[in-house]
Write a protein that holds these residues in place. Structure first.
Motif, PDB file in Angstrom:
ATOM      1  N   ALA A 310       1.103  -1.301  -0.155  1.00  0.00           N
ATOM      2  CA  ALA A 310       0.200  -0.124  -0.442  1.00  0.00           C
ATOM      3  C   ALA A 310       1.237   1.091   0.170  1.00  0.00           C
ATOM      4  CB  ALA A 310      -0.681  -0.259   1.063  1.00  0.00           C
ATOM      5  N   CYS A 311       2.091   1.208   0.879  1.00  0.00           N
ATOM      6  CA  CYS A 311       2.978   2.463   0.254  1.00  0.00           C
ATOM      7  C   CYS A 311       4.373   2.158   0.396  1.00  0.00           C
ATOM      8  CB  CYS A 311       2.825   3.610   1.644  1.00  0.00           C
ATOM      9  SG  CYS A 311       4.008   4.512   1.638  1.00  0.00           S
ATOM     10  N   THR A 312       4.503   1.595  -1.061  1.00  0.00           N
ATOM     11  CA  THR A 312       5.859   0.779  -1.674  1.00  0.00           C
ATOM     12  C   THR A 312       6.774   1.468  -0.807  1.00  0.00           C
ATOM     13  OG1 THR A 312       5.639   2.046  -3.321  1.00  0.00           O
ATOM     14  CG2 THR A 312       4.475  -0.349  -2.995  1.00  0.00           C
ATOM     15  N   THR A 390       5.439  11.875   1.693  1.00  0.00           N
ATOM     16  CA  THR A 390       4.890  12.777   2.256  1.00  0.00           C
ATOM     17  C   THR A 390       5.645  13.097   3.896  1.00  0.00           C
ATOM     18  OG1 THR A 390       3.136  11.115   3.645  1.00  0.00           O
ATOM     19  CG2 THR A 390       2.579  11.937   0.627  1.00  0.00           C
ATOM     20  N   LEU A 391       4.685  14.139   4.345  1.00  0.00           N
ATOM     21  CA  LEU A 391       5.582  14.812   5.491  1.00  0.00           C
ATOM     22  C   LEU A 391       5.306  13.504   6.356  1.00  0.00           C
ATOM     23  CD1 LEU A 391       6.225  17.134   7.016  1.00  0.00           C
ATOM     24  CD2 LEU A 391       4.592  17.574   7.669  1.00  0.00           C
ATOM     25  N   ALA A 395       8.159  11.550   9.253  1.00  0.00           N
ATOM     26  CA  ALA A 395       7.973  11.689  10.484  1.00  0.00           C
ATOM     27  C   ALA A 395       7.688  10.474  10.211  1.00  0.00           C
ATOM     28  CB  ALA A 395       6.096  12.497  11.053  1.00  0.00           C
ATOM     29  N   VAL A 396       7.282   9.236  10.349  1.00  0.00           N
ATOM     30  CA  VAL A 396       7.744   7.920  10.692  1.00  0.00           C
ATOM     31  C   VAL A 396       8.628   7.311  10.543  1.00  0.00           C
ATOM     32  CG1 VAL A 396       6.961   5.455   9.064  1.00  0.00           C
ATOM     33  CG2 VAL A 396       4.599   7.214   9.382  1.00  0.00           C
ATOM     34  N   PHE A 453       0.045   6.364  11.624  1.00  0.00           N
ATOM     35  CA  PHE A 453       0.007   7.417  10.622  1.00  0.00           C
ATOM     36  C   PHE A 453       0.611   7.469   9.827  1.00  0.00           C
ATOM     37  CE2 PHE A 453       3.970   8.566  13.937  1.00  0.00           C
ATOM     38  CZ  PHE A 453       3.303   9.772  14.767  1.00  0.00           C
ATOM     39  N   LEU A 454      -0.180   6.412   9.247  1.00  0.00           N
ATOM     40  CA  LEU A 454      -0.401   6.586   7.986  1.00  0.00           C
ATOM     41  C   LEU A 454      -1.741   5.144   7.755  1.00  0.00           C
ATOM     42  CD1 LEU A 454       3.465   5.319   5.525  1.00  0.00           C
ATOM     43  CD2 LEU A 454       1.961   7.530   6.376  1.00  0.00           C
TER      44      LEU A 454
END
Length: 457
Positions: A310-312, A390-391, A395-396, A453-454
């Motif tokens: 989902a977030c490569t 992204t921000l 942050a992660v 966070f995501l």
């Protein structure tokens, strides 16, 4: 004297069979350098060159040689020559040699020793390996408290020629119980008629025959001793350990710790004299263990496969997080292992060590996280145009970095201290082992922050 040039010159002399000049040069070299030269020759040449040495230096050169060359020289000796070598060697050097030689060679050596020497050597061989008794020597000077300075000097002149050291002198009673210690400097600073009982040191640092040799070496380093008395359970003086033996122990223990910290089973042979098969045997067990344990890292990644799909973009940050965590844990573990080895840290200090490492980890983590935040936002997103960063992603990564460093340093300082408390060598809990654990921890932290966070499932 330029040792390197002389070594080349000596090798040429051996090659050209110019033995007269070779013998002339060898007689003017230090015994340790002669031994080093013999190591560079093949076996037959080293035996041939050794037999050229004068008797006055041959024994000292023999003590510096590695076991492999000692064995070949012994095999080439007559019984009379062998007896001369054994009788001239200091007892601790003879014991060190016999501990490494094959049983058949040991039997021949002992058969050619005098009954007195054989008795002493057998006694020393019976002490536990790595104990103070196994590295001590019986060649020392023992005085009586009633002796005057003048009598002490007379005794040293009469008996000191064959002793390993005459600078530090031990004072014993009629039953050989240790009463004090004096040095030659102490004797020189007092008048000849003064009894040594008047100025001998009675607060004596000593070891027992069963004490661990590493602890003995550390005690000699701590108290800056040139030699240390070794006593039995009744406080009877049975031998001494000299500073050269302590240095050898420290070198061996340091080498062993380095090998363990690099996930290698310790070996006593030099690198170039260790066969490929022996090197393989020393390295493969830990490599297998670490390979199998690393599969847990793969299982963690597999369990979060849907989140990565989902977030490569998260995948690209995994190596950096794992490497930084491993490096942080290694820093803490190496520092603590060294502290444990030097007795600067003990298990009761565990909470102090953890609290210190947490504070260090916080400052390190915040610094690296801020630098990484700016780097990701300006270079990865701005310069390379990776709009998927992204921000929240930034942050992660940075929060994971901070928490990973804190956890890694706590793990790195705790495991060696726990191993030491349980009786294991703390060096085992070094870089490779801790890195494997920290890798798994860093991934768990990373994916938990990603979920939070995501909003990944």
């Amino acid at each position: 004297m330029n040792i390197e040039i002389n070594m080349n010159e000596l090798a040429e002399l051996v090659k050209n069979k110019d033995y007269r000049k070779l013998k002339f040069l060898l007689e003017r070299m230090n015994e340790a350098d002669v031994a080093e030269f013999l190591e560079e020759l093949d076996v037959k040449e080293s035996v041939l060159v050794y037999r050229m040495l004068p008797k006055s230096t041959a024994t000292e050169v023999f003590a510096f040689l590695p076991v492999e060359i000692q064995r070949e020289i012994i095999n080439a000796m007559t019984d009379a020559e062998l007896q001369s070598i054994v009788e001239d060697l200091f007892v601790d050097d003879a014991v060190d040699m016999l501990e490494e030689l094959p049983a058949t060679v040991v039997r021949r050596v002992l058969e050619n020793a005098t009954p007195e020497t054989r008795k002493v050597i057998n006694q020393f061989l019976n002490y536990p390996e790595d104990s103070a008794g196994s590295i001590m020597t019986s060649e020392y000077i023992a005085l009586r408290r009633t002796m005057t300075v003048s009598q002490s000097f007379d005794y040293i002149r009469a008996h000191g020629q064959e002793k390993e050291t005459i600078y530090v002198l031990f004072v014993i009673d009629e039953e050989r119980r240790l009463e004090g210690v004096v040095t030659v400097k102490d004797l020189l600073m007092h008048s000849y008629e003064v009894p040594i009982a008047d100025f001998m040191e009675t607060n004596i640092i000593s070891a027992t025959t069963t004490d661990d040799q590493e602890e003995v070496a550390n005690a000699m380093r701590k108290y800056d001793l040139m030699s240390l008395a070794v006593v039995d359970k009744e406080n009877r003086l049975v031998g001494i350990i000299t500073v050269d033996d302590a240095v050898d122990v420290m070198q061996e223990e340091t080498t062993e710790d380095i090998e363990k910290m690099a996930a290698i089973l310790p070996t006593e042979k030099p690198y170039l004299k260790t066969s490929v098969f022996e090197t393989w045997k020393a390295r493969i067990p830990w490599l297998m263990l670490l390979m199998i344990s690393a599969t847990f890292t793969g299982l963690i990644i597999d369990s979060f496969e849907s989140a990565l799909a989902a977030c490569t973009v998260l995948t690209g940050f995994i190596p950096m997080l794992m490497d930084t965590g491993g490096n942080s844990g290694s820093q803490a573990s190496v520092t603590v292992i060294r502290g444990l080895s030097l007795k600067e840290i003990e298990f009761p200090d565990l909470l102090k060590v953890i609290w210190k490492e947490i504070r260090v980890a916080f400052f390190c983590g915040v610094t690296l996280a801020l630098i990484n935040f700016v780097k990701i936002w300006i270079i990865d997103r701005g310069l390379f145009g990776r709009s998927e960063i992204t921000l929240a992603v930034d942050a992660v990564v940075c929060l994971t970095l901070l928490m990973t460093i804190v956890c890694a340093k706590c793990i790195g300082c705790t495991l060696p201290m726990l191993a030491d408390k349980l009786g294991f060598d703390p060096a085992v809990m070094a870089s490779p082992f801790i890195t494997t654990i920290v890798d798994a921890v860093s991934l768990l932290i990373f994916f938990q922050f990603a979920r939070l966070f995501l909003h990944l499932v």
